[in-house]
Every structure is written in structure tokens, then in C-alpha cells.
Design a protein around this motif. Structure first.
Motif, mmCIF file in Angstrom:
data_model
loop_
_atom_site.group_PDB
_atom_site.id
_atom_site.type_symbol
_atom_site.label_atom_id
_atom_site.label_comp_id
_atom_site.label_asym_id
_atom_site.label_seq_id
_atom_site.Cartn_x
_atom_site.Cartn_y
_atom_site.Cartn_z
ATOM 1 N N UNK A 270 2.270 11.228 5.127
ATOM 2 C CA UNK A 270 3.287 11.749 6.032
ATOM 3 C C UNK A 270 4.339 12.464 5.210
ATOM 4 N N UNK A 271 5.337 13.021 5.878
ATOM 5 C CA UNK A 271 6.346 13.807 5.172
ATOM 6 C C UNK A 271 7.018 13.009 4.074
ATOM 7 N N UNK A 272 7.349 11.755 4.351
ATOM 8 C CA UNK A 272 8.094 10.952 3.381
ATOM 9 C C UNK A 272 7.393 9.662 2.991
ATOM 10 N N UNK A 273 6.111 9.532 3.317
ATOM 11 C CA UNK A 273 5.362 8.317 2.999
ATOM 12 C C UNK A 273 4.170 8.669 2.122
ATOM 13 N N UNK A 274 4.001 7.918 1.045
ATOM 14 C CA UNK A 274 2.871 8.123 0.131
ATOM 15 C C UNK A 274 2.205 6.788 -0.158
ATOM 16 N N UNK A 275 0.948 6.822 -0.597
ATOM 17 C CA UNK A 275 0.320 5.597 -1.062
ATOM 18 C C UNK A 275 0.874 5.281 -2.446
ATOM 19 N N UNK B 175 0.815 -1.218 0.000
ATOM 20 C CA UNK B 175 0.000 0.000 0.000
ATOM 21 C C UNK B 175 0.848 1.267 0.000
ATOM 22 N N UNK B 176 1.973 1.267 0.691
ATOM 23 C CA UNK B 176 2.741 2.493 0.899
ATOM 24 C C UNK B 176 4.151 2.386 0.327
ATOM 25 N N UNK B 177 4.722 3.539 0.006
ATOM 26 C CA UNK B 177 6.110 3.614 -0.410
ATOM 27 C C UNK B 177 6.649 4.989 -0.035
#
Length: 449
Positions: A338-343, A27-29
Motif C-alpha cells: 500500500x502507499x505507506x505499508x511495506x512487508x 509481517x508489516x511495517x
């Protein structure tokens, strides 16, 4: 506790942690912060810019025709804007569809305007197909929207459209298709020789930067006015204040202040079309959130147009029309949690659908119109306009062209915990610099066309 029970517990925990880890990885990267000029998408866009082949037509005249039709549905539909609100409970303002058709006998450009929040790619494609099926000779369809947050929903398929933007309503889509054809045919039948005048007016203390309080603003109304041989007039204008005076608790159908501004202008003009300009970080300076405040604000903008005119110019190079549509290549989707986390991009596309990212450009004499799929901040406009003026051009920039990619804001704010740059910046860092470079090149190319 026996050894076999402990083994089973650890095995369950291991499987559970493994599943959770797998889910998180799927889900996230991480946010991709590689410089944009090193990316393939940048090279692709620059290649398109370098090889721009404007479609150009030249004659000794312009012809213009215009029309508007009421596109209010018979029964209430869902509202689009802010958050899911359900169907509107009353009609404060009828919803109109407007068109201005410009021709030089060789090229036909149609400016089409909806009192909607955006022009969704699906709506754009449906209308383009219907025009083709009807056999209308329109070379460039230049979509614009007022960006009202109290207008109709129902034209956005997909999960996000369903939950946040009024869902999908085939009956409404068919109505918008039908009304689009009607307004274009009427505008076509009204074609008459016309002159075109560019105007720019200053609005004092009516727009503010909602992203960073002391950052630059774009406080100008820019207009193109078409005047035919009968003395009839239509005007196309852009302005940067968001159409968000009415708040999320308002349950009526309304075009917000652009509706009332056009209504006021149409006391002097036969038609007035409002294009949302560089609204990406700009808000109206208002005293309240009621309909009375909406009307008052529209009257203040109207008064500024009449009293604070700072530029007026009859367009040169009569009969010249050029147009071009350029695909916009982007970094993969970057909807951040978040600052450095995206879907991951595959999930974003599943939720949001096709972005149809592109620029539409029309050059009429010495006036350049650029329409963007990105909701551009007005902080860029002063630089772009000065560059256009130095190259002998007037400039109008609008958004909501049948594609949507979120906000385009200054890059230094990308990591701030602000709505415009955290929630609505959908395609990663550095798009402020990227768009700045693209539009400066478009201006340069247009000045040589």
C-alpha cells in the motif's frame, strides 16, 4: 446465554484479535520516508565515493579478443519473465553467451553477456568462483544481460525465484558455468592489437516512456567497436527499449529483439553484444507481439544505427584502462502493499535473497562504462551524458551486473499506483535522487582519473 459462555467467547475473540495483531506487526511495517541524506546508508556510500581508488593500468596499446558460444540446454527448462510459465515448448532462438576481452598487458577486463532476463547474484558468484578456480587472469568481470523476458530461468534460488523466475536448476547452472569458461578462454586466445571507436545513433519513434507518456526518453544506441589488425570487428552496444515484444503467452525460448539485432549486426561484425541500457521505464514502439514484429523491430533499430549516426570518435589515451567496483548501500527493503505499508525487511530477504547491490565501472581511454544493480529509468540519461561530455567523456550505462534491487525511477512518481514504482521499487523512496547524485559523482571522479 450464561456469563461463563460470554466470558469464553470474549476470551476467544481477544486471543484471536491479539494473534492477528501480532501477525500483522511481525509481517508489516510503515514506509520509512526520512530524507535519504540523513541516513547512515547514504553516508556509507558517499564515503566509498570519496575514497574511490581506481585500479589503473597504462601502456601504449589495447588488445581485444572476442567469442560466443551456444548455451542452449539439451532439454527444455523453465522460462523467466512476466509470471510462471513452465518450461519452453520449442526453441525459437538458441541462447548465446558472448564475451569481449580487453587488455593492455597489465589489466584484463572481460565483458560477458547472457541472453537472460537478469544476472542473479547467485549466478554471478558461481561464475566468479569458477574463473578463480580455473586460474584465468581477469581483473574485472563486467556482467551484462539482454533482459529478454522469454529466456531461460533456473538460476535463481529462493522462494521468489521458485515461484516467479523459473526456480533453480543445478544442471543449467553447471552448463552456464562451463560455457562462461569456454567463451572467456576462446576470447583470451583471440587477443590482438585493436583500436576502439565510440559511436552514437538516434532511433526515431522506436522507444517510448511506459511510465509517464510525455516524460523524457533515451532514444540512442551507443556502441564501442573493437577493430583488430586483421580488420575483424566486434561491437558492444546499449539501448533502452525493454526486451518485451513477445508477451507472456509466448512459450518458446527467444532472445526477443536483441537476439535478432545482434544477428543482423553480425552480418557486418564478427560479434555483436547487446547490453540492456537504461530500460527502467522504456518500452519498444511496436505494431504487434509476434515473431515477425520482433524481427521487424530489430531491423528498424539496425537501420537507425546505420542511417542516423550522430557521433563517432576513435578513443583517445590509447592503452589506458581503469576499473572499480563500488558497494551500494541502501535503505532497508521497501516492498509495498500500500502507499505507506511495506512487508518487513527480514521477510523480503527470505523471499528474494541477497541483492548484491553495487556499481561496476570501467574507464577505457575517454569512455566510461557504468553497470548498475538497479534497473534505471532512461529519463536520467540526458543529464548524465551531458555532464560526461562536458567533462570530456563518452558514457554508456547498463543494468543487470550480477546484483538486482528493482527499478530506479523519478522520485515524484513514488506514490503513483504504477507497476514500476509500486511493485518494483524495492528499496524505498528517493532512490532517483540518490542514484542521480551517485552517478554524477562517479562521472566527476572518472574525469579526473
Amino acid at each position: 446465554m450464561s456469563k461463563s459462555i460470554l466470558q469464553r467467547i470474549f476470551k476467544v475473540l481477544a486471543w484471536t484479535m491479539g494473534i492477528v495483531f501480532f501477525f500483522l506487526m511481525v509481517i508489516f511495517t510503515r514506509v520509512d520516508r526520512r530524507p535519504y541524506q540523513q541516513m547512515d546508508y547514504y553516508q556509507s556510500t558517499m564515503s566509498h565515493l570519496d575514497s574511490m581508488n581506481w585500479k589503473h593500468g597504462q601502456s601504449t596499446y589495447w588488445k581485444a579478443g572476442w567469442a560466443k558460444v551456444n548455451a542452449t540446454p539439451k532439454d527444455p527448462v523453465n522460462l523467466a519473465g512476466y509470471n510462471p510459465r513452465g518450461k519452453y515448448e520449442f526453441v525459437q532462438d538458441s541462447s548465446f553467451l558472448r564475451a569481449i576481452l580487453l587488455s593492455n598487458g597489465d589489466i584484463n577486463v572481460a565483458f560477458v553477456n547472457f541472453e537472460l532476463m537478469i544476472i542473479h547474484p547467485y549466478l554471478e558468484k558461481r561464475i566468479q568462483k569458477r574463473i578463480h578456480d580455473e586460474g584465468l587472469k581477469i581483473d574485472m568481470l563486467y556482467f551484462t544481460a539482454t533482459h529478454t523476458h522469454s529466456g531461460m530461468g533456473g538460476y535463481m534460488p529462493g522462494l521468489i525465484g521458485k515461484f516467479a523466475f523459473g526456480g533453480y536448476d543445478e544442471e543449467l547452472m553447471s552448463l552456464l558455468e562451463k560455457k562462461s569458461i569456454q567463451v572467456l578462454k576462446t576470447a583470451y586466445s583471440n587477443l590482438d592489437t585493436a583500436k576502439i571507436v565510440f559511436q552514437k545513433a538516434y532511433t526515431k519513434d522506436l522507444v517510448a516512456n511506459r511510465l509517464i507518456e510525455n516524460d523524457p526518453i533515451d532514444p540512442f544506441v551507443r556502441q564501442l567497436t573493437f577493430i583488430n589488425t586483421k580488420g575483424q570487428k566486434a561491437t558492444l552496444l546499449s539501448y533502452s527499449a525493454h526486451s518485451t515484444i513477445l508477451n507472456r503467452k509466448f512459450m518458446g525460448l527467444s532472445g526477443d529483439y536483441p537476439h535478432y539485432l545482434c544477428q543482423k549486426l553480425e552480418e557486418e561484425y564478427d560479434l555483436a553484444m547487446f547490453m540492456a541500457g537504461t530500460v527502467g521505464s522504456h518500452k519498444p514502439v511496436i505494431k504487434g507481439k509476434e515473431i515477425e514484429d520482433v524481427i521487424h523491430y530489430s531491423e528498424e533499430v539496425f537501420a537507425s544505427i546505420n542511417k542516423n549516426l550522430i557521433d563517432s570518435d576513435t578513443l583517445e589515451n590509447k592503452g589506458s584502462i581503469s576499473y572499480y567496483t563500488m558497494p551500494l548501500h541502501l535503505r532497508k527493503a521497501h516492498f509495498r502493499i500500500g502507499k505507506n505499508i511495506r512487508i518487513r525487511p527480514w521477510l523480503f530477504k527470505l523471499l528474494v535473497g541477497d541483492s548484491n547491490a553495487h556499481f561496476d565501472m570501467v574507464l577505457i581511454g575517454n569512455t566510461l562504462l557504468i553497470s548498475s544493480s538497479g534497473e534505471i529509468s532512461g529519463v536520467f540519461m540526458e543529464k548524465w551524458e551531458k555532464y560526461a561530455r562536458d567533462n570530456g567523456l563518452h558514457l554508456l550505462v547498463s543494468c543487470f551486473n550480477g546484483g538486482y534491487i528493482g527499478y530506479i525511477t523519478p522520485d515524484q512518481y513514488y506514490d503513483e499506483k504504477l507497476y514500476e514504482v509500486r511493485d518494483m521499487n524495492w528499496y524505498g523512496p528517493y532512490n532517483g535522487a540518490y542514484f542521480d547524485e551517485i552517478i554524477m559523482k562517479i562521472i566527476e571522479k572518472a574525469s579526473r582519473n
